[in-house]
Design a protein around this motif. Structure first.
Motif, PDB file in Angstrom:
ATOM      1  N   SER A 152       0.982  -1.417   0.069  1.00 12.34           N
ATOM      2  CA  SER A 152       0.218  -0.083   0.269  1.00 12.34           C
ATOM      3  C   SER A 152       0.929   1.304  -0.245  1.00 12.34           C
ATOM      4  O   SER A 152       0.994   2.427  -0.694  1.00 12.34           O
ATOM      5  CB  SER A 152      -1.115   0.274   0.755  1.00 12.34           C
ATOM      6  N   LYS A 154       3.650   1.598  -1.531  1.00 17.05           N
ATOM      7  CA  LYS A 154       4.675   1.469  -2.116  1.00 17.05           C
ATOM      8  C   LYS A 154       3.162   1.905  -3.594  1.00 17.05           C
ATOM      9  O   LYS A 154       3.994   3.094  -4.249  1.00 17.05           O
ATOM     10  CB  LYS A 154       4.544  -0.141  -2.689  1.00 17.05           C
ATOM     11  N   LYS A 155       2.338   1.682  -3.206  1.00 17.09           N
ATOM     12  CA  LYS A 155       1.522   2.392  -4.177  1.00 17.09           C
ATOM     13  C   LYS A 155       0.017   3.836  -3.398  1.00 17.09           C
ATOM     14  O   LYS A 155       1.032   4.067  -4.993  1.00 17.09           O
ATOM     15  CB  LYS A 155       0.087   0.935  -4.326  1.00 17.09           C
ATOM     16  N   HIS A 156       0.339   3.797  -2.906  1.00 17.46           N
ATOM     17  CA  HIS A 156      -0.387   5.086  -2.740  1.00 17.46           C
ATOM     18  C   HIS A 156       0.724   6.162  -1.882  1.00 17.46           C
ATOM     19  O   HIS A 156       0.961   7.325  -1.930  1.00 17.46           O
ATOM     20  CB  HIS A 156      -1.072   5.692  -1.216  1.00 17.46           C
ATOM     21  N   LYS A 157       2.028   5.628  -1.824  1.00 18.89           N
ATOM     22  CA  LYS A 157       3.536   6.480  -1.614  1.00 18.89           C
ATOM     23  C   LYS A 157       3.959   6.835  -2.713  1.00 18.89           C
ATOM     24  O   LYS A 157       4.596   7.901  -3.012  1.00 18.89           O
ATOM     25  CB  LYS A 157       3.638   6.188  -0.239  1.00 18.89           C
ATOM     26  N   LEU A 159       5.084   5.466  -5.478  1.00 23.63           N
ATOM     27  CA  LEU A 159       5.255   5.077  -7.097  1.00 23.63           C
ATOM     28  C   LEU A 159       4.661   7.053  -7.607  1.00 23.63           C
ATOM     29  O   LEU A 159       4.726   7.763  -7.917  1.00 23.63           O
ATOM     30  CB  LEU A 159       3.977   4.529  -6.982  1.00 23.63           C
ATOM     31  N   LYS A 160       3.439   7.284  -6.449  1.00 23.38           N
ATOM     32  CA  LYS A 160       3.437   8.819  -6.364  1.00 23.38           C
ATOM     33  C   LYS A 160       4.071  10.077  -6.901  1.00 23.38           C
ATOM     34  O   LYS A 160       3.715  10.555  -7.525  1.00 23.38           O
ATOM     35  CB  LYS A 160       1.782   9.448  -5.735  1.00 23.38           C
ATOM     36  N   GLU A 161       5.327   9.346  -5.955  1.00 25.91           N
ATOM     37  CA  GLU A 161       5.924  10.892  -5.525  1.00 25.91           C
ATOM     38  C   GLU A 161       6.803  10.053  -5.986  1.00 25.91           C
ATOM     39  O   GLU A 161       8.711  10.722  -4.532  1.00 25.91           O
ATOM     40  CB  GLU A 161       5.880  11.331  -4.052  1.00 25.91           C
ATOM     41  N   SER A 162       7.191   9.688  -6.593  1.00 26.40           N
ATOM     42  CA  SER A 162       9.313   9.008  -7.485  1.00 26.40           C
ATOM     43  C   SER A 162       9.461   9.736  -7.172  1.00 26.40           C
ATOM     44  O   SER A 162      11.367   9.175  -7.254  1.00 26.40           O
ATOM     45  CB  SER A 162       8.373   8.114  -8.001  1.00 26.40           C
ATOM     46  N   GLU A 163       9.418  11.076  -7.357  1.00 28.41           N
ATOM     47  CA  GLU A 163      10.386  12.027  -7.739  1.00 28.41           C
ATOM     48  C   GLU A 163      11.325  11.998  -6.862  1.00 28.41           C
ATOM     49  O   GLU A 163      12.458  12.243  -6.407  1.00 28.41           O
ATOM     50  CB  GLU A 163       9.820  12.932  -8.163  1.00 28.41           C
ATOM     51  N   HIS A 164      10.075  12.278  -5.608  1.00 26.38           N
ATOM     52  CA  HIS A 164      11.275  12.907  -3.829  1.00 26.38           C
ATOM     53  C   HIS A 164      11.614  11.879  -3.906  1.00 26.38           C
ATOM     54  O   HIS A 164      13.149  12.041  -3.555  1.00 26.38           O
ATOM     55  CB  HIS A 164       9.727  13.013  -3.038  1.00 26.38           C
TER      56      HIS A 164
END
Length: 361
Positions: A152, A154-157, A159-164
């Protein structure tokens, strides 16, 4: 060959036990035809016990690991011993022998056996359900749920903030160094919402900062890295209510049991204990513990200023030192900042002033 022989002995033991159980079983079948109804009831009860015994034996045989796999369970211990003792080879027994052709072949065989055993360890026959049940019964959390939480995240945090997270992979630049208690109920990231990269953190029993003169510890090593390398701007010492470490400090005699790691650690806060006994002797023991929990935070803040590289940056306003107290029974948080410049006190029995005190509830 030895593994095969031992496996056969293991199998023979099972067959023998089953056979010993079957002979009385056949005999009771014969008696059932010869006895009256009352005696038949007793014999049927004994027969039921024998049938259950056979089922247990069968189940036991299915669950018994082959002898070689049993031996593989001690392989990590044997391997660890071989690494701990200098001069030993990488075989189970770790014995060096002259490098003759015969001995080299034996060594190769021993190596092959060890590799085989270690390979089996990677895929052991384990009752995952049983282990999961034990874990869940203990604290309500198991690895299945932990896996779901990670996926969860990985999916919601991630991957959504991959640049960070890609930036974090290159460098960290936290503004806070947090020293908190190891207590499972008071995770700072959960309570205060610290996100990855925001706080360099260390947790120990009773959230203590040991005095500078006590020498190196994992806590001041982390402090040194945070202040001198990461150049954090804030050090935040966070204590909490119902702290078992402080309760241990308050109940133990003098310097405690020298053989106890816990006693030897919490004695770092003995000044806070003495202060508590002097100021709060009229209070109940529980109230004294609450008083000492907060006093130990202040003593840790003062201990921080005894580290030259911390005192130097605090004096130049490059670093601030804060205290926090989390009352998890009432979900309230008390936060304050040490006011070094607002006081003419020196480190010792005198107290520094505090500023920017806030109560969050």
């Amino acid at each position: 060959m030895i593994w095969l022989a031992l496996d056969k002995i293991n199998a023979f033991f099972f067959l023998y036990c089953t056979h010993v159980s079957l002979n009385p079983l056949l005999f009771f079948f014969f008696l059932l035809k010869k006895r009256n109804e009352k005696e038949n009831g007793i014999l049927k009860y004994i027969l039921l016990i024998l049938l259950k015994l056979i089922d247990r034996l069968k189940a036991g045989r299915e669950m018994v690991w082959p002898i070689r796999q049993k031996a593989s369970r001690i392989a990590p211990t044997m391997a660890a011993l071989s690494f701990l003792r200098p001069g030993l080879s990488n075989t189970h027994l770790g014995v060096h022998r002259p490098s003759s052709g015969s001995n080299q072949r034996n060594l190769a065989q021993a190596e092959e056996v060890q590799v085989g055993l270690l390979h089996e360890i990677k895929h052991p026959v384990v009752r995952v359900e049983a282990l999961s049940d034990v874990s869940k019964a203990k604290n309500g959390l198991n690895f299945g749920e932990m896996k779901d939480r990670f996926l969860s995240f990985k999916k919601h945090k991630f991957l959504k903030e991959s640049e960070h997270f890609q930036n974090l992979a290159q460098v960290q630049d936290p503004k806070f160094m947090v020293i908190a208690c190891a207590d499972s109920r008071v995770c700072p990231s959960n309570i205060l919402g610290f996100q990855p990269g925001e706080a360099f953190m260390i947790r120990n029993v009773a959230n203590l900062v040991p005095p500078f003169e006590n020498g190196a510890s994992e806590t001041n090593a982390a402090l040194e890295f945070a202040v001198n390398t990461l150049e954090v701007e804030n050090i935040f010492v966070i204590g909490h209510s119902s702290c078992a470490g402080i309760e241990t400090l308050m109940t133990m005699q003098d310097d405690g049991d020298s053989s106890s790691f816990t006693h030897r650690w919490v004695v770092n806060a003995k000044v806070a204990k003495l202060r508590t006994k002097a100021d709060a002797l009229h209070l109940s023991f529980d109230q004294q513990c609450r008083y000492c929990e907060k006093e130990s935070i202040n003593r840790s803040l003062l201990n921080l200023l005894a580290y030259p590289w911390i005192a130097d940056k605090v004096g130049k306003n490059m670093l601030s030192v804060h205290g926090g107290y989390y009352d998890f029974l009432n979900c309230a948080f008390d936060k304050w900042t040490l006011d070094v410049n607002g006081s003419n006190s020196t480190l010792g029995d005198k107290q520094y002033l505090v500023k920017d005190r806030e109560l969050w509830f």
